[in-house]
Design a protein around this motif. Structure first.
Motif, PDB file in Angstrom:
ATOM      1  N   VAL A 196       0.842  -1.197   0.000  1.00 52.11           N
ATOM      2  CA  VAL A 196       0.000   0.000   0.000  1.00 52.11           C
ATOM      3  C   VAL A 196       0.879   1.250   0.000  1.00 52.11           C
ATOM      4  N   ASP A 197       1.910   1.254   0.838  1.00 52.81           N
ATOM      5  CA  ASP A 197       2.836   2.384   0.862  1.00 52.81           C
ATOM      6  C   ASP A 197       3.530   2.548  -0.478  1.00 52.81           C
ATOM      7  N   ALA A 198       3.956   1.427  -1.064  1.00 51.73           N
ATOM      8  CA  ALA A 198       4.633   1.490  -2.358  1.00 51.73           C
ATOM      9  C   ALA A 198       3.695   1.979  -3.450  1.00 51.73           C
ATOM     10  N   ALA A 199       2.407   1.606  -3.358  1.00 50.50           N
ATOM     11  CA  ALA A 199       1.433   2.070  -4.344  1.00 50.50           C
ATOM     12  C   ALA A 199       1.252   3.585  -4.257  1.00 50.50           C
ATOM     13  N   ARG A 200       1.268   4.114  -3.036  1.00 55.59           N
ATOM     14  CA  ARG A 200       1.161   5.569  -2.886  1.00 55.59           C
ATOM     15  C   ARG A 200       2.369   6.261  -3.520  1.00 55.59           C
ATOM     16  N   VAL A 201       3.551   5.733  -3.263  1.00 58.22           N
ATOM     17  CA  VAL A 201       4.762   6.317  -3.853  1.00 58.22           C
ATOM     18  C   VAL A 201       4.708   6.227  -5.370  1.00 58.22           C
ATOM     19  N   LEU A 202       4.302   5.085  -5.891  1.00 58.85           N
ATOM     20  CA  LEU A 202       4.194   4.917  -7.333  1.00 58.85           C
ATOM     21  C   LEU A 202       3.245   5.955  -7.926  1.00 58.85           C
ATOM     22  N   SER A 203       2.139   6.205  -7.248  1.00 60.87           N
ATOM     23  CA  SER A 203       1.171   7.190  -7.733  1.00 60.87           C
ATOM     24  C   SER A 203       1.788   8.582  -7.790  1.00 60.87           C
ATOM     25  N   ILE A 204       2.442   8.973  -6.710  1.00 63.71           N
ATOM     26  CA  ILE A 204       3.061  10.304  -6.646  1.00 63.71           C
ATOM     27  C   ILE A 204       4.122  10.453  -7.734  1.00 63.71           C
ATOM     28  N   VAL A 205       4.944   9.436  -7.902  1.00 67.86           N
ATOM     29  CA  VAL A 205       6.032   9.504  -8.881  1.00 67.86           C
ATOM     30  C   VAL A 205       5.481   9.588 -10.304  1.00 67.86           C
ATOM     31  N   ILE A 206       4.479   8.769 -10.617  1.00 65.54           N
ATOM     32  CA  ILE A 206       3.927   8.776 -11.973  1.00 65.54           C
ATOM     33  C   ILE A 206       3.254  10.107 -12.279  1.00 65.54           C
ATOM     34  N   VAL A 207       2.455  10.627 -11.342  1.00 64.09           N
ATOM     35  CA  VAL A 207       1.799  11.914 -11.571  1.00 64.09           C
ATOM     36  C   VAL A 207       2.829  13.010 -11.789  1.00 64.09           C
ATOM     37  N   THR A 208       3.847  13.030 -10.951  1.00 62.03           N
ATOM     38  CA  THR A 208       4.877  14.067 -11.053  1.00 62.03           C
ATOM     39  C   THR A 208       5.627  13.973 -12.374  1.00 62.03           C
ATOM     40  N   VAL A 267      15.242  -1.268  -0.641  1.00 64.41           N
ATOM     41  CA  VAL A 267      14.031  -0.971  -1.414  1.00 64.41           C
ATOM     42  C   VAL A 267      13.025  -0.217  -0.557  1.00 64.41           C
ATOM     43  N   TRP A 268      12.880  -0.641   0.694  1.00 62.56           N
ATOM     44  CA  TRP A 268      11.868  -0.049   1.567  1.00 62.56           C
ATOM     45  C   TRP A 268      12.225   1.379   1.984  1.00 62.56           C
ATOM     46  N   LYS A 269      13.496   1.657   2.139  1.00 67.61           N
ATOM     47  CA  LYS A 269      13.920   2.969   2.644  1.00 67.61           C
ATOM     48  C   LYS A 269      13.466   4.122   1.750  1.00 67.61           C
ATOM     49  N   PRO A 270      13.656   4.070   0.420  1.00 65.24           N
ATOM     50  CA  PRO A 270      13.137   5.170  -0.404  1.00 65.24           C
ATOM     51  C   PRO A 270      11.616   5.268  -0.403  1.00 65.24           C
ATOM     52  N   VAL A 271      10.923   4.141  -0.217  1.00 64.27           N
ATOM     53  CA  VAL A 271       9.461   4.186  -0.120  1.00 64.27           C
ATOM     54  C   VAL A 271       9.047   4.979   1.113  1.00 64.27           C
ATOM     55  N   VAL A 272       9.699   4.715   2.232  1.00 59.11           N
ATOM     56  CA  VAL A 272       9.412   5.450   3.463  1.00 59.11           C
ATOM     57  C   VAL A 272       9.730   6.935   3.281  1.00 59.11           C
ATOM     58  N   ALA A 273      10.856   7.228   2.622  1.00 63.99           N
ATOM     59  CA  ALA A 273      11.280   8.621   2.439  1.00 63.99           C
ATOM     60  C   ALA A 273      10.257   9.408   1.634  1.00 63.99           C
ATOM     61  N   VAL A 274       9.784   8.853   0.535  1.00 63.47           N
ATOM     62  CA  VAL A 274       8.830   9.574  -0.309  1.00 63.47           C
ATOM     63  C   VAL A 274       7.484   9.705   0.389  1.00 63.47           C
ATOM     64  N   VAL A 297       6.954  12.696   2.650  1.00 64.57           N
ATOM     65  CA  VAL A 297       6.805  14.039   2.055  1.00 64.57           C
ATOM     66  C   VAL A 297       5.838  14.008   0.876  1.00 64.57           C
ATOM     67  N   ALA A 298       4.930  13.050   0.848  1.00 64.47           N
ATOM     68  CA  ALA A 298       4.086  12.832  -0.327  1.00 64.47           C
ATOM     69  C   ALA A 298       3.222  14.047  -0.656  1.00 64.47           C
ATOM     70  N   ILE A 299       2.582  14.634   0.353  1.00 62.04           N
ATOM     71  CA  ILE A 299       1.711  15.783   0.096  1.00 62.04           C
ATOM     72  C   ILE A 299       2.534  16.971  -0.386  1.00 62.04           C
ATOM     73  N   THR A 300       3.708  17.147   0.189  1.00 55.83           N
ATOM     74  CA  THR A 300       4.590  18.240  -0.235  1.00 55.83           C
ATOM     75  C   THR A 300       4.960  18.099  -1.698  1.00 55.83           C
ATOM     76  N   VAL A 301       5.329  16.907  -2.114  1.00 56.29           N
ATOM     77  CA  VAL A 301       5.682  16.677  -3.517  1.00 56.29           C
ATOM     78  C   VAL A 301       4.479  16.947  -4.409  1.00 56.29           C
ATOM     79  N   PHE A 302       3.316  16.450  -3.996  1.00 54.82           N
ATOM     80  CA  PHE A 302       2.112  16.630  -4.799  1.00 54.82           C
ATOM     81  C   PHE A 302       1.775  18.109  -4.976  1.00 54.82           C
ATOM     82  N   LEU A 303       1.899  18.885  -3.913  1.00 50.61           N
ATOM     83  CA  LEU A 303       1.534  20.295  -3.977  1.00 50.61           C
ATOM     84  C   LEU A 303       2.554  21.143  -4.738  1.00 50.61           C
ATOM     85  N   TRP A 304       3.825  20.843  -4.580  1.00 52.45           N
ATOM     86  CA  TRP A 304       4.869  21.742  -5.058  1.00 52.45           C
ATOM     87  C   TRP A 304       5.543  21.298  -6.341  1.00 52.45           C
TER      88      TRP A 304
END
Length: 394
Positions: free
Chosen positions: A33-45, A310-317, A320-327
């Motif tokens: 689930v966490d990885a899916a959120r990161v994937l979403s943010i990365v693809i949109v960006t 693999v897990w560490k960058p998922v946690v990192a993104v 700050v997911a909302i920040t990336v999405f907004l900015w």
């Protein structure tokens, strides 16, 4: 989703903060689930940065058409890369997990909604405030001034998602309760209403029905997230996971090949209508298909995500997911400013020269985004941490 209190204290800490977040991950957490959120943010960006044919019109405004029509079979890629349904799938999963935890602790529905909305509204208010101050300063300077929404309305794209998602958060006490009591019915009801709204909107040309359908589609996606959590779809037998995937795929094929819906899941040049706005039944079918795909990859993805590297960058993104999405579009505009000051122009067609420039539209906005994250991510982290701390005090 819920996470241990330690994670939020570590998120605002020093050099070892990320490691403390990683170490705090409980074994029971569904990392997919966490990885899916990161994937979403990365693809949109990355889509907004590199795969939108953003260019200026005759009056200097910026528009953002997609190059899907110029790529043979490009519409098929959108069945995977139109990732907005995954945002709502993850949101449904996370909100249900948070609601269950909140209710176990004896929290009220009003406090749950307030805490969840605060996590979105505070970073968004900071983003809007910074831009509003900038606009007011620019308007006060000598010379003509055009407001941002006049020359680049695409910049406001994040707001529609935040608005719809906020309404779904407000509805969680009701939708989660209905799901707990009647899980199948709570999913079937919006599906049936989507079908009815589609008939009224497309068949009888009732515009209001199309906008009602828009809201119902995202509610359906959010309810699917509940199903993802409570039915543990990723742990179901392969045949059941294939059945979910096949159901969504079959619905997509029927809707796009026989019912007249656009094949592309994003707005494409030449299409008379778009599946995404106002949102159509095809997006609901896409959500089922994508949920099936996530369920299919869960066993292998879970094993992979247990590797620290693999897990560490998922946690990192995720931190700050909302920040990336907004900015992320602010970062793109900074890269545009540099691009045009160097004497370059934005190409209006996805030609070979346009493709050759994609490297800049990846690296330029990324470089601009990093300091924005450094400045504004603490707002997101502290806001989320304060919500968790107030819950623990209660």
């Amino acid at each position: 989703m819920t996470s241990p209190p330690r994670r939020e204290r570590g998120a605002a800490g020093g050099p070892g903060a990320l490691d403390r977040l990683v170490d705090a991950t409980p074994d029971r957490r569904d990392r997919v689930v966490d990885a899916a959120r990161v994937l979403s943010i990365v693809i949109v960006t990355l889509w907004h940065w590199t795969l939108s044919v953003t260019h200026r019109t005759a009056d200097g405004s910026l528009v953002m058409p997609n190059p899907v029509d110029a790529i043979p079979g490009g519409w098929l890629l959108t069945w995977v890369l139109q990732i907005m349904p995954v945002f709502f799938l993850v949101g449904g999963y996370a909100n249900l997990a948070g609601w269950e935890s909140h209710r176990r602790a004896g929290g009220s529905a009003g406090r749950f909604v307030a805490d969840r909305l605060r996590r979105l509204s505070v970073p968004t208010a900071v983003w809007a405030g910074v831009w509003l101050v900038g606009e007011l300063v620019a308007a006060a300077l000598p010379g003509p001034h055009r407001w941002m929404w006049q020359w680049f309305p695409g910049y406001l794209t994040p707001l529609w998602f935040l608005a719809v998602y906020s309404l779904l958060i407000v509805a969680v006490p009701v939708t989660a309760t209905l799901h707990a009591r009647h899980p199948a019915g709570a999913l079937a009801a919006p599906a049936a209403l989507i079908a009815l709204g589609s008939v009224l909107g497309r068949g009888l040309d009732l515009a209001w029905a199309e906008w009602v359908t828009l809201a119902l589609v995202w509610l359906f996606c959010h309810q699917l997230g509940y199903v993802w959590r409570t039915w543990r779809l990723g742990r179901r037998p392969t045949a059941q996971r294939l059945a979910v995937t096949g159901t969504g795929l079959l619905a997509l094929v029927v809707l796009t090949m026989f019912a007249g819906y656009p094949r592309s899941m994003v707005g494409a040049v030449g299409d008379a209508e778009s599946n995404i706005f106002p949102t159509t039944a095809a997006i609901a079918a896409l959500a089922v298909f994508q949920l099936g795909l996530l369920a299919l990859v869960t066993p292998a993805a879970t094993r992979l995500l247990r590797r620290r590297a693999v897990w560490k960058p998922v946690v990192a993104v995720n931190a700050v997911a909302i920040t990336v999405f907004l900015w992320h579009m602010t970062a793109w505009l900074a890269a545009l400013w540099v691009w045009e000051r160097l004497g370059h122009t934005l190409l209006p067609e996805p030609t070979a020269a346009w493709w050759a420039q994609r490297w800049y539209w990846l690296l330029g906005p990324l470089i601009a985004l990093l300091p924005l994250i450094a400045v504004f991510a603490p707002v997101e982290i502290r806001t989320r941490g304060s919500s968790r701390k107030s819950g623990r005090r209660r």
